[in-house]
Design an enzyme around this catalytic site. Structure first.
Site: not given
Ligand code: PLP
Length: 392
Positions: A155, A183, A241, A329
């Site tokens: 990512n 990704q 649900t 994140c």
């Molecule tokens: C490679 C990768 N895995 C997992 C995630 C997490 O996904 P989500 O935002 O749907 O929880 C991301 C999000 O940035 C990602 O880029």
């Protein structure tokens, strides 16, 4: 009333703008198909129909069976479930998992959590482009190994990992193989059977779908502990649900990707390549991070030595450009990206990086607009940054 200001959005690896067709699909469910899919009446069966149509359209794109798709709240949950669901199932028999240093936090932090809670984990090094040698995976597998988890597209870098050979190693050694395709799903062609994977994570909001919805694809016959307890949804494994509006939006996004995929990817690659060429031409002393040959078409990660990525991000934001220093994140977290450090970048270079990522709604003019401001912002920052950032 809040007035949204004009912005140029170049952070599509963090999230994407929902396509109007996605919004329409969700609106239809919220308006007409709002029943509980488990209810044995007309309102329930309407919702159930949406749910199962969505499952089929996701299975079609991945070329897996409908009953291999288990809806989750997104990629993070799918990753967490894949790792902990497998390790819990094997508890008392096998307790080791293998993953890579450049994985998303949803995988790498879960592996560390497993280590801290009595399990064992090997976190493999990658090469300077962020790629992993399948032979290193083979060497890390022990009789105690239950699971290998290696992502498809990184990512932060866009680096593509050759998944199938890693899957082959796992099959030969009778180890379960999970791959995070958050990704790549909907952007690159993926065939479940050709990936040699047992578990695949995908997410809705990276492909112009809604947030809070994704799926874990679980190969038929694979045993894994349930994600939640209490209820019978998702074949008793992921109870609660279902988020039918989100799932319907996800499926609409998937349908659009299926129709648009090769052409759209090419269009996006042209923009990314043009931005890369202009940055290399107009800004001295930059470094492109990750592989330039095995790379997703939509992501560009660049170090601007002498600058602070976080400060550049803020300045660009003030000018109306949304970019990232890495994964959304990790935004706000002190320190440098674990992915760039794993590539061998020193702390200052890692902290000087920006990620630009493109999507369906970027016109070519977005690149021109960015390049009107970026070279001078970098130059100014380099001239005024404190020695601690310039490194000399
Ligand atoms: C490679 C990768 N895995 C997992 C995630 C997490 O996904 P989500 O935002 O749907 O929880 C991301 C999000 O940035 C990602 O880029």
């Amino acid at each position: 009333m809040y007035q949204a200001r004009e912005m140029i959005y170049l952070d599509n690896a963090a999230t994407t703008r929902p396509d109007p067709a996605v919004v329409a699909a969700m609106d239809e469910v919220l308006t007409d198909r709002w029943g509980n899919p488990s209810s044995a009446h007309e309102a329930g069966s309407r919702a159930k129909m949406s749910l199962e149509e969505a499952r089929s359209s996701i299975a079609r794109l991945l070329e897996c069976n409908d009953d291999e798709v288990y809806f989750t709240s997104g990629g993070t949950e799918a990753d967490n479930w894949a790792l902990l669901g497998v390790m819990d199932f094997w508890r008392g028999r096998k307790n080791h998992l293998v993953t890579a240093a450049t994985e998303h936090h949803a995988v790498i932090d879960t592996a560390k959590w497993w280590q801290e809670h009595g399990g064992s984990a090997t976190i493999l090094k990658v090469d300077s482009e962020g790629r992993l040698d399948p032979q290193d995976v083979a060497k890390a597998i022990t009789p105690q190994t239950a699971l290998v988890s290696v992502m498809h597209v990184n990512n932060e870098l866009g680096t593509i990992q050759d998944i199938a050979p890693i899957g082959t190693v796992c099959r030969e050694r009778e180890v379960i193989f999970h791959t995070d395709c958050v990704q790549s799903f909907g952007k690159l062609p993926l065939r479940f059977t050709e990936m040699n994977a047992d578990l695949v994570s995908i997410s809705g909001h990276k492909i112009h779908g809604p947030k809070g919805v994704g799926a874990l694809v679980i190969r038929r016959g694979l045993r894994i502990s349930p994600r939640f307890i209490g209820g019978s949804q998702e074949r008793n494994l992921r109870t609660g649900t279902e988020n039918v509006p989100g799932i319907a939006g996800f499926a609409a996004a998937v349908g659009l990707c299926a129709r648009k995929m090769p052409g759209e990817g090419q269009q996006i690659k042209i923009l990314r390549d043009r931005l890369e060429a202009l940055i290399l031409e107009k800004i001295p002393n930059v470094r492109i991070n990750g592989s330039r040959t095995h790379r997703s078409p939509s992501i560009l990660n660049v170090s601007f030595p002498g600058c602070e990525g976080a400060a550049l991000l803020v300045t660009l934001d003030r000018r109306g450009f949304c970019v990232s220093t890495g994964s959304a994140c990790s935004a706000g977290a002190a320190g440098a990206s674990h992915v760039l450090l794993a590539l061998g970048l020193d702390m200052l270079s890692a902290q000087s990086s920006l990620r630009f990522s493109f999507g369906r709604f970027n016109p070519p003019e977005d690149v021109d607009a960015l390049m009107e401001v970026l070279p001078s912002l970098v130059e100014r920052q380099r001239a005024t940054a404190p020695v601690s950032v310039r490194g000399s």
